[in-house]
Scaffold this active site. Structure first.
Site, short mmCIF file in Angstrom:
data_model
loop_
_atom_site.label_atom_id
_atom_site.label_comp_id
_atom_site.label_asym_id
_atom_site.label_seq_id
_atom_site.Cartn_x
_atom_site.Cartn_y
_atom_site.Cartn_z
N ASP A 1 0.82 -1.23 0.11
CA ASP A 1 0.13 0.14 -0.11
C ASP A 1 0.99 1.32 -0.08
O ASP A 1 1.68 1.31 0.83
CB ASP A 1 -0.78 -0.09 1.16
CG ASP A 1 -2.04 0.92 0.99
OD1 ASP A 1 -2.00 2.20 0.66
OD2 ASP A 1 -3.08 0.46 1.35
N SER B 1 -6.86 4.26 -1.43
CA SER B 1 -6.90 2.74 -1.35
C SER B 1 -7.97 2.07 -1.83
O SER B 1 -8.17 1.10 -2.53
CB SER B 1 -6.43 2.33 -0.08
OG SER B 1 -5.16 2.38 0.13
N ASP C 1 -10.42 -2.92 6.31
CA ASP C 1 -9.70 -1.53 5.73
C ASP C 1 -9.89 -1.58 4.24
O ASP C 1 -10.15 -2.55 3.60
CB ASP C 1 -8.22 -1.51 6.15
CG ASP C 1 -7.58 -0.15 5.73
OD1 ASP C 1 -8.27 0.88 6.30
OD2 ASP C 1 -6.56 -0.10 5.47
N THR D 1 -8.15 -1.69 1.53
CA THR D 1 -7.63 -2.67 0.17
C THR D 1 -8.14 -3.90 0.29
O THR D 1 -8.95 -4.25 -0.52
CB THR D 1 -6.10 -2.50 0.38
OG1 THR D 1 -5.66 -1.36 0.30
CG2 THR D 1 -5.62 -3.64 -0.74
N ARG E 1 -15.76 3.55 2.38
CA ARG E 1 -14.71 2.88 3.27
C ARG E 1 -15.08 3.00 4.67
O ARG E 1 -14.33 2.19 5.43
CB ARG E 1 -13.35 3.18 2.92
CG ARG E 1 -13.03 4.64 3.08
CD ARG E 1 -11.55 5.09 2.49
NE ARG E 1 -10.46 4.31 3.25
CZ ARG E 1 -9.16 4.35 3.03
NH1 ARG E 1 -8.67 4.99 1.77
NH2 ARG E 1 -8.41 3.80 3.68
N GLU F 1 -1.71 -8.12 1.56
CA GLU F 1 -1.27 -6.41 1.49
C GLU F 1 -0.23 -6.10 2.77
O GLU F 1 -0.69 -6.64 3.80
CB GLU F 1 -2.36 -5.81 1.87
CG GLU F 1 -2.10 -4.11 1.78
CD GLU F 1 -3.33 -3.32 2.76
OE1 GLU F 1 -3.28 -2.20 2.07
OE2 GLU F 1 -4.12 -3.81 3.31
N ASP G 1 2.38 2.84 3.51
CA ASP G 1 1.21 3.63 3.29
C ASP G 1 1.12 4.42 4.69
O ASP G 1 1.00 5.59 4.96
CB ASP G 1 -0.20 3.30 2.55
CG ASP G 1 -1.21 4.43 2.77
OD1 ASP G 1 -1.31 5.36 1.99
OD2 ASP G 1 -1.98 4.57 3.85
N LYS G 2 0.52 3.76 5.55
CA LYS G 2 0.05 4.19 6.86
C LYS G 2 0.99 4.95 7.74
O LYS G 2 1.07 5.98 8.20
CB LYS G 2 -0.58 3.21 7.74
CG LYS G 2 -1.97 2.84 7.10
CD LYS G 2 -2.67 1.70 8.14
CE LYS G 2 -3.79 0.97 7.38
NZ LYS G 2 -4.83 2.01 6.88
N HIS H 1 1.65 8.46 5.99
CA HIS H 1 0.78 9.28 6.40
C HIS H 1 1.48 10.11 7.68
O HIS H 1 1.24 11.38 7.91
CB HIS H 1 -0.44 8.79 6.66
CG HIS H 1 -1.48 8.67 5.54
ND1 HIS H 1 -1.92 9.53 4.78
CD2 HIS H 1 -1.83 7.32 4.81
CE1 HIS H 1 -2.48 8.99 3.67
NE2 HIS H 1 -2.61 7.48 3.83
N ASP I 1 -0.94 0.32 -4.85
CA ASP I 1 -2.23 0.94 -5.16
C ASP I 1 -2.18 2.24 -5.53
O ASP I 1 -2.91 2.86 -6.33
CB ASP I 1 -3.19 0.62 -3.83
CG ASP I 1 -2.85 1.03 -2.70
OD1 ASP I 1 -1.64 1.42 -2.44
OD2 ASP I 1 -3.50 0.97 -1.57
N HIS I 2 -1.29 3.01 -5.01
CA HIS I 2 -0.94 4.45 -5.23
C HIS I 2 0.21 4.86 -4.91
O HIS I 2 0.93 4.12 -3.94
CB HIS I 2 -2.27 5.24 -4.62
CG HIS I 2 -2.39 5.27 -3.21
ND1 HIS I 2 -1.40 5.71 -2.29
CD2 HIS I 2 -3.42 4.34 -2.55
CE1 HIS I 2 -1.91 5.22 -1.05
NE2 HIS I 2 -2.99 4.60 -1.29
N HIS J 1 -1.41 11.28 -0.37
CA HIS J 1 -1.19 10.32 -1.47
C HIS J 1 -0.70 11.46 -2.72
O HIS J 1 -0.96 12.28 -2.64
CB HIS J 1 -2.35 9.51 -1.95
CG HIS J 1 -2.84 8.53 -0.78
ND1 HIS J 1 -4.01 8.02 -1.13
CD2 HIS J 1 -2.57 7.99 0.05
CE1 HIS J 1 -4.28 7.32 -0.19
NE2 HIS J 1 -3.46 7.21 0.70
ZN LIG Z 1 -3.19 6.08 2.58
#
Ligand SMILES: [Zn+2]
Length: 481
Positions: free
Chosen positions: A49, A100, A152, A154, A165, A346, A351-352, A355, A393-394, A445
């Site tokens: 992610d 996501s 979550d 994804t 989501r 995943e 990602d997290k 952030h 995913d991004h 993102h």
């Molecule tokens: Zn994110």
């Protein structure tokens, strides 16, 4: 979460004995199974992610050194995936940065949707059939493994359908009561059971039929389910899920699960802790300019955050590694269908942690993804008809920036307007990771395309560049052509 009573089953029958062995998977393979290995088709989709090329490069430098190679770098095929996102109000129009939910929906369903949607279409809010659902209907075993909550964005995009989501558990389905501040209080309205909807994501998982679901998210299964007197975990148990909540439970399942058992592993209240953190829990910090520099950017000086090392995160003690969950998922799925399986894995906190501006957390999650990939490749050596795809995913916020600045010799203080973490690598050099998408407590993102890797099964099938929904087609073609 209250402790669910785990239904334990003993492996006593001769028929069950072979299914209950803890011996390595392939050691149990009977002659028949060996013959069928050629016909079995498996897809293992591994999603980092937020794992764009900046994240991969940062992790590679730290884990393998500047001249080193990650395992994913050694896969025979490297393509690129262009992320697509739609405007929810004008679904034909593009939005250039994804979340996501919509990017996982692209991969899960082959249809590009709008941000925040879980396998539902932009604008009209129609349920979109997922690759996991198609595989299950056709007789394949199906599984999800994640370091996030299993509810979550994804993982949910492969096994649930909601307009938002945020509709993770029964409590947030009630408008205006317990909805978190960031969630539109009407966002889950159409999905409420009383409105004829399928209910929260946790309820959909509990009532679903996917074989193995492992990750975090206990807190989404402890509330009383919608229009029920039972908790969501009790619904899951009544629907044939064995629920495990710790390492020992996972090992018990490995040794004693019967093929008719479905397995739901929930190993933390929410996202699973990362293996690493910044020194003393530090993340990236803002440079501190002197008063003179604040008056005139050409004058004075700036103090950069002190360097730091990455250290073990004490909260990770006793948490299953992504590799362990992957190994058990592969073994259990392999037992459950002679036809093959679909498995999505995943590594969520690349990602997290980005952030949160914590590069050590993200790097540790890339290492976890690498270990899971090693397990998948080992399996594919013995089941050659296994398509392994590794992608993101991004894009995410982290950038690898010069240390020191390229303009140092000019003699004026040059520094980022964002946050920076200056990490000492095992090569004893400074790896300077910058975060500057905003000044909010959580970074954003980014809209870059992301890598798509494949094992040899993808050679000749994965083009040099895909749009993200085409990943669904690649997986579908492998399972169904
Ligand atoms: Zn994110």
């Amino acid at each position: 979460m209250h402790s669910p009573s785990i239904k334990r089953r003993l492996c006593v029958a001769a028929i069950a004995a072979s299914l209950c062995s803890v011996a390595p998977l392939m050691a149990q393979q009977s002659e028949d199974a060996e013959q069928s290995a050629e016909q079995r088709k498996n897809v293992i989709l591994i999603i980092g992610d937020g794992m764009d090329d900046q994240q991969i490069t940062i992790a590679r430098n730290y884990l393998k050194g500047a001249r080193g190679k990650l395992l994913m770098d050694q896969l025979p095929l490297r393509s690129v995936s262009q992320i697509l996102t739609q405007d929810d109000e004008a679904p034909s129009k593009p939005v250039y940065v994804a979340d996501s939910a919509n990017s996982a929906t692209s991969m899960a369903t082959g249809i590009s949707t709008s941000r925040g949607r879980i396998a539902t279409s932009a604008g009209e809010n129609r349920d979109l059939v997922t690759i996991a659902e198609l595989a299950k209907q056709a007789g394949y075993a199906t599984g999800i493994v994640t370091t996030a909550s299993v509810t979550d964005a994804t993982p949910a995009s492969f096994i649930a359908h909601t307009a938002s989501r945020g509709c993770e558990n029964p409590n947030v389905m009630k408008p205006f009561e317990d909805s978190p501040r960031w969630l539109d209080p009407t966002a889950c309205e159409a999905d409420r059971v009383t409105n004829g909807g399928p209910g929260s994501i946790s309820r959909q998982i509990a009532l679903g039929n996917h074989d193995v679901i492992l990750g975090g998210g206990q807190k989404h299964f402890s509330p009383i389910a919608e229009e029920s007197k039972k908790s969501v975990s009790e619904l899951a148990q009544n629907n044939g899920y064995r629920i495990v909540t710790d390492q020992q439970g996972l090992l018990d399942v490995q040794s004693s699960a019967l093929v008719e058992d479905k397995i739901l592993g929930l190993f933390s209240p929410s996202t699973m802790p990362t293996q690493w953190q910044g020194e003393d829990g530090r993340s990236a910090e803002k440079p501190e300019p002197s008063l003179l520099n604040m008056i005139d950017w050409r004058l004075g000086s700036v103090e950069l955050p002190s360097t730091m090392i990455c250290e073990d995160n004490p909260s990770f003690d006793g948490i299953p590694r992504l590799k362990q969950m992957t190994d058990i998922a592969i073994e259990q799925l392999w037992k459950r269908s002679q036809q093959g399986f679909f498995l999505m894995i995943e590594s969520a906190s690349i990602d997290k942690q980005s952030h949160k501006r914590n590069p050590c957390g993200s790097i540790g999650e890339v290492e976890q993804l690498e270990e899971a990939l090693a397990s998948a490749l080992k399996f594919a050596e013995q089941e050659p008809n296994t398509l392994i795809l590794v992608t993101a995913d991004h894009g995410q916020a982290a950038q690898l920036i010069p240390a020191p600045s390229m303009f140092k010799s000019i003699g004026v203080p040059v520094y980022t307007p964002g946050h920076v973490a200056r990490i000492i690598t095992p090569e004893n050099q400074v790896l300077s990771v910058n975060y500057a998408t905003n000044d909010f407590p959580s970074e954003e993102h980014t809209g870059t395309n992301v890598p798509l890797f494949s094992n040899d099964v993808g050679l000749g099938k994965v083009p040099p560049m895909v749009t993200q929904p085409e990943i669904f087609e690649l997986m579908k073609n492998h399972l169904f052509d």
